[in-house]
Design an enzyme around this catalytic site. Structure first.
Site, PDB file in Angstrom:
ATOM      1  N   HIS A  46     130.397 -43.674   7.691  1.00  0.00           N
ATOM      2  CA  HIS A  46     129.284 -44.499   8.284  1.00  0.00           C
ATOM      3  C   HIS A  46     128.635 -45.236   7.305  1.00  0.00           C
ATOM      4  CE1 HIS A  46     126.379 -40.937   8.051  1.00  0.00           C
ATOM      5  NE2 HIS A  46     125.853 -41.834   7.160  1.00  0.00           N
ATOM      6  N   ASP A 104     117.963 -47.702   9.831  1.00  0.00           N
ATOM      7  CA  ASP A 104     117.874 -46.669  11.018  1.00  0.00           C
ATOM      8  C   ASP A 104     116.534 -45.797  10.897  1.00  0.00           C
ATOM      9  OD1 ASP A 104     118.673 -45.524   8.466  1.00  0.00           O
ATOM     10  OD2 ASP A 104     120.589 -45.220   9.098  1.00  0.00           O
ATOM     11  N   GLU A 147     128.376 -44.203  13.350  1.00  0.00           N
ATOM     12  CA  GLU A 147     129.576 -43.273  12.981  1.00  0.00           C
ATOM     13  C   GLU A 147     130.750 -43.571  13.288  1.00  0.00           C
ATOM     14  OE1 GLU A 147     128.530 -40.888  11.214  1.00  0.00           O
ATOM     15  OE2 GLU A 147     126.875 -39.689  12.142  1.00  0.00           O
ATOM     16  N   ASP A 166     131.538 -39.321   6.044  1.00  0.00           N
ATOM     17  CA  ASP A 166     132.453 -39.647   7.376  1.00  0.00           C
ATOM     18  C   ASP A 166     132.862 -41.190   7.270  1.00  0.00           C
ATOM     19  OD1 ASP A 166     130.115 -40.617   8.165  1.00  0.00           O
ATOM     20  OD2 ASP A 166     130.226 -39.391  10.224  1.00  0.00           O
TER      21      ASP A 166
HETATM   22  P1  PGA Z   1     123.134 -40.343   1.031  1.00  0.00           P
HETATM   23  O1  PGA Z   1     123.565 -40.967   2.309  1.00  0.00           O
HETATM   24  O2  PGA Z   1     122.738 -41.281   0.058  1.00  0.00           O
HETATM   25  O3  PGA Z   1     122.320 -39.351   1.018  1.00  0.00           O
HETATM   26  O4  PGA Z   1     124.708 -39.776   0.383  1.00  0.00           O
HETATM   27  C1  PGA Z   1     124.232 -41.811   2.404  1.00  0.00           C
HETATM   28  C2  PGA Z   1     124.559 -42.525   4.130  1.00  0.00           C
HETATM   29  O5  PGA Z   1     124.503 -41.391   4.977  1.00  0.00           O
HETATM   30  O6  PGA Z   1     124.636 -43.588   4.340  1.00  0.00           O
END
Ligand code: PGA
Length: 250
Positions: free
Chosen positions: A138, A67, A143, A136
């Site tokens: 994702h 992304d 999301e 959450d």
């Molecule tokens: P993080 O993010 O590694 O900064 O915890 C993980 C994600 O959002 O996939």
């Protein structure tokens, strides 16, 4: 889904890195799906060190990132492209033309999304996709309530994701872009194998929902239980809400 638990993020990252190294040795032109965020940093360090020792080479490796933020150009220091350059690409022998990160400033996002899907197909599909998990649920920036059939597209970030990612924007959620271009869930599920990493107590609840809850769109990562080759690498804290009978101690 095989769930490996290590005492520390560093040990879990070494274990995950071993999977990437094994693939790269076996298939020198493998296609890797890559991720940003705090979680993959130690894994990337392992790969950089292995490349420095000439144990592996990225000369023919091709990569697709999950992304990118909408509105941030590749040269913006906050873009995921810059993150990848800083934390991996600038330190390995990869060819620049073999690196793909979605274009966050496309004048035509629907064409850019279709072209990203086509490029993955043309490369022969992703051999091993690296994932983190958002608090959450994702994966990529898919999301909650993203369709399991979704493909690369523009997604609006939830307030929770914006708050979590403020750490990369001087701690200020107002600086975090509100939209991103992301591989879809179906795009991720097409990968031949998947390695998901999650560390720390803050991920324990969502990891438990991914592994033991219903498989539905409210927790996008739950879809991974329908994939035949998923490895989950956790530290003890992230695994703390899972039944120990299903864990592989590593
Ligand atoms: P993080 O993010 O590694 O900064 O915890 C993980 C994600 O959002 O996939």
């Amino acid at each position: 889904m095989k769930i490996f638990v290590s005492d520390t993020p560093s040990e879990a990252s070494k274990l995950a890195a071993a999977e990437f190294k094994a693939l790269i040795r076996l298939k020198s032109d493998a296609v890797l799906g890559l991720a940003t965020g705090g979680t993959p940093l130690l894994l990337y360090r392992e790969l950089i060190e292995a490349c420095g020792r000439k144990e592996i080479s990225f000369k023919k490796i091709r990569t697709f990132n999950l992304d990118e933020y909408v509105g941030l150009s590749a040269s913006n220091p906050r873009s995921f492209r810059s993150f990848m350059d800083e934390n991996l690409f600038n330190h390995i022998d990869i060819e620049r033309e073999n690196i793909r990160v979605p274009n966050g400033i496309s004048p035509d996002f629907s064409a850019t999304c279709a072209e990203y899907e086509a490029a993955i197909k043309k490369a022969g599909g992703i051999d091993l996709q690296l994932l983190g998990i958002g608090s959450d649920g994702h994966i990529g920036f898919n999301e909650p309530m993203s369709a399991f059939s979704s493909r690369t597209r523009i997604e609006t970030l939830t307030p929770k994701t914006i708050a979590d990612n403020a750490k990369f924007f001087d701690g200020n959620p107002e600086f975090v872009p509100t939209r991103a271009i992301t591989m879809g869930i179906a795009t991720i599920m097409d990968s031949r194998s998947i390695a998901l990493l999650a560390f720390g107590e803050s991920k324990a609840d969502i990891v438990a929902r991914m592994v033991c809850g219903d498989i539905d769109e409210s927790v996008p990562a739950s879809v991974l239980r329908r994939h035949s080759d998923v490895m989950v690498f956790l530290d003890t804290a992230a695994a703390s809400k899972l039944p120990s009978s299903i864990l592989i101690r590593a």
